[in-house]
Design a protein around this motif. Sequence first.
Motif, PDB file in Angstrom:
ATOM      1  N   GLN A   1       0.838  -1.196   0.000  1.00 61.25           N
ATOM      2  CA  GLN A   1       0.000   0.000   0.000  1.00 61.25           C
ATOM      3  C   GLN A   1       0.875   1.249   0.000  1.00 61.25           C
ATOM      4  O   GLN A   1       2.033   1.215   0.407  1.00 61.25           O
ATOM      5  CB  GLN A   1      -0.923   0.002   1.219  1.00 61.25           C
TER       6      GLN A   1
ATOM      7  N   CYS B   1      -1.153  -5.395  -0.058  1.00 60.77           N
ATOM      8  CA  CYS B   1      -2.238  -4.779  -0.818  1.00 60.77           C
ATOM      9  C   CYS B   1      -3.573  -5.428  -0.488  1.00 60.77           C
ATOM     10  O   CYS B   1      -3.647  -6.650  -0.299  1.00 60.77           O
ATOM     11  CB  CYS B   1      -1.979  -4.890  -2.319  1.00 60.77           C
TER      12      CYS B   1
ATOM     13  N   ASN C   1      -5.195   1.001  -4.347  1.00 57.63           N
ATOM     14  CA  ASN C   1      -4.081   1.351  -3.455  1.00 57.63           C
ATOM     15  C   ASN C   1      -3.108   0.185  -3.361  1.00 57.63           C
ATOM     16  O   ASN C   1      -3.048  -0.542  -2.374  1.00 57.63           O
ATOM     17  CB  ASN C   1      -4.623   1.722  -2.078  1.00 57.63           C
ATOM     18  N   CYS C   2      -2.332   0.019  -4.422  1.00 59.60           N
ATOM     19  CA  CYS C   2      -1.329  -1.047  -4.465  1.00 59.60           C
ATOM     20  C   CYS C   2      -0.205  -0.597  -5.376  1.00 59.60           C
ATOM     21  O   CYS C   2      -0.454  -0.234  -6.540  1.00 59.60           O
ATOM     22  CB  CYS C   2      -1.949  -2.350  -4.972  1.00 59.60           C
TER      23      CYS C   2
END
Length: 548
Positions: A98, A105, A111-112
């Motif tokens: 993240q 993740c 958000n990765c």
Amino acid sequence: MDLNAPYTRLEDQDSRHCQLDDPQIGKQKNNSSAVQIEVVSGIENDVLLEEVDSSRWNKNKVFFAWLSLCFSTGPTSSMSKVYVPAAVQSFAHALGHQKNSQNQCAARGDNCYVTFGGFDVQYTSYVLYLKALYTALEGLVAILVMTCADYSNYRRTMLAISVLAFGLLACPFAALYKETTASLISVSVLYCLMLIVETVYQIIEGSYIPVFMIAAGHSPGRDVTAEEPSGKALRRGSRVSALGLIMGNLGGIIALIIGVVITHVSGPSNLSGPRNFMIAITIAGLMTVTVGLISIPFIPNLQGRVLKLDASGSKVRTILKLPFDKLKEVTHDVRNHREVLKYLIAWVLWNISFSNFLSVNALMFRSTLGLNNSSAEYTVWQLMGNVMALLGSLVWMIIYNWQCRRFSDARNVSLIKQSLCILLLFGWFANFWGALGANPDCPVGFKHRWEFWVGLVFFMSTSSALRSIHRVVYSSMLPKGKENQFFGLEIMLGLLTGWTEPLIIAAITNRTGNSRLPYVPNTILFTVAIAFFYSCDITAGMKQVAKR
């Protein structure tokens, strides 16, 4: 498909000129039993002599050669566009973290981030950056292939190597299923190489399309240099082009069915990871190699144009200059054919937006619904996409040919342009719908499962029909003897310019974390393409090259 009896010969346009160019060719002309095809160049008045074994050109063999060739690359082509990017995305997700933390993740969302070139990039952007990279490399390869193929006497060999290499590159994937950095790098490299080799195949295949169209539409002893009604030429071309795409989609469907079976039999995807995808890719590669080996012997070899040495007589120097000289020549040709130029620009822009939509939409499907728990559904979703692509080409071919019988040739040309504009609107709306989702407050825009399913049905069916139309219309406006160069130019321009939008949308996604924002520039690009398509006068373009 209206394939008539044995394809025998094309009348000589200027036999005396041919014999003066090369006495050996003139000698072969009198003694050889092979079919001789001479096409006069649009600018230099050069004669292109191609020899085709007449025993190959009968109805059944032409049908088998063309359709089996298209079928052979279908499995690997579908994998390179469907499962390979998904596998890369899965590896990047497993190895990523993240933003601004080392936490693993989440299963859903954007958000990765994963390391790429020393920087952390969003894992969806990682795949798009790869696309921009291989597209730029493909452009360089296309320049060499499109300019040299016309002079090679081993075009069938080049075609065979490209088909077999395409399949062989897919074979190692089953051994790279472990979610490690080494596997991510290896899969990324193979991904780029596969698509570069596919470009070589597409260019050489494009040079064969007019040959198959001629073979499909002329009876023995008929002078094919005589003018043919434009409506009839388009009807014949629609069958050849559509059936080729149908067979390619059929090969892809069979490979995807195997992928669906593997995914559903192997158990939960959250345990197997990308392994199911990798096995399916390898099986598809083996299918391509096997069918390719069967179909290639039925493809006729075409003798290349005579290579004229420069004043120094240096063959090496001539070969090194050849790509630049031919690029200059075909650029000059395009400038002299305004309608071809407009259609070429439109086709290139459309193809870029089409490819980007598929890439973004497929990656977003898994990130929106969850990478692990959506893998099985993803295989069925993509299978349905290929089925709709097959039906789109088939339905358009049937409807267009049925309507053609009711109208005059001039009306049929108008009909194909109307089909073009109507189908383009569906693709534009799909991109616009995705652009709506760029606003976080908008409740729609590929944010729900049903949107992905409905959107894929309309986009794939109409886009497949459009691909059939593009190849038919573009071929009908090309000067005789320069088809290979012009098809190569279309691919080359798409690749030389196509890397910019994937790079832009990757940067946008990486900076904003909004995976739907790329639909906005894609919608704009689609709008510009429609404007160029609408402004193209197909009838005038066909008349300029005496294909009316």
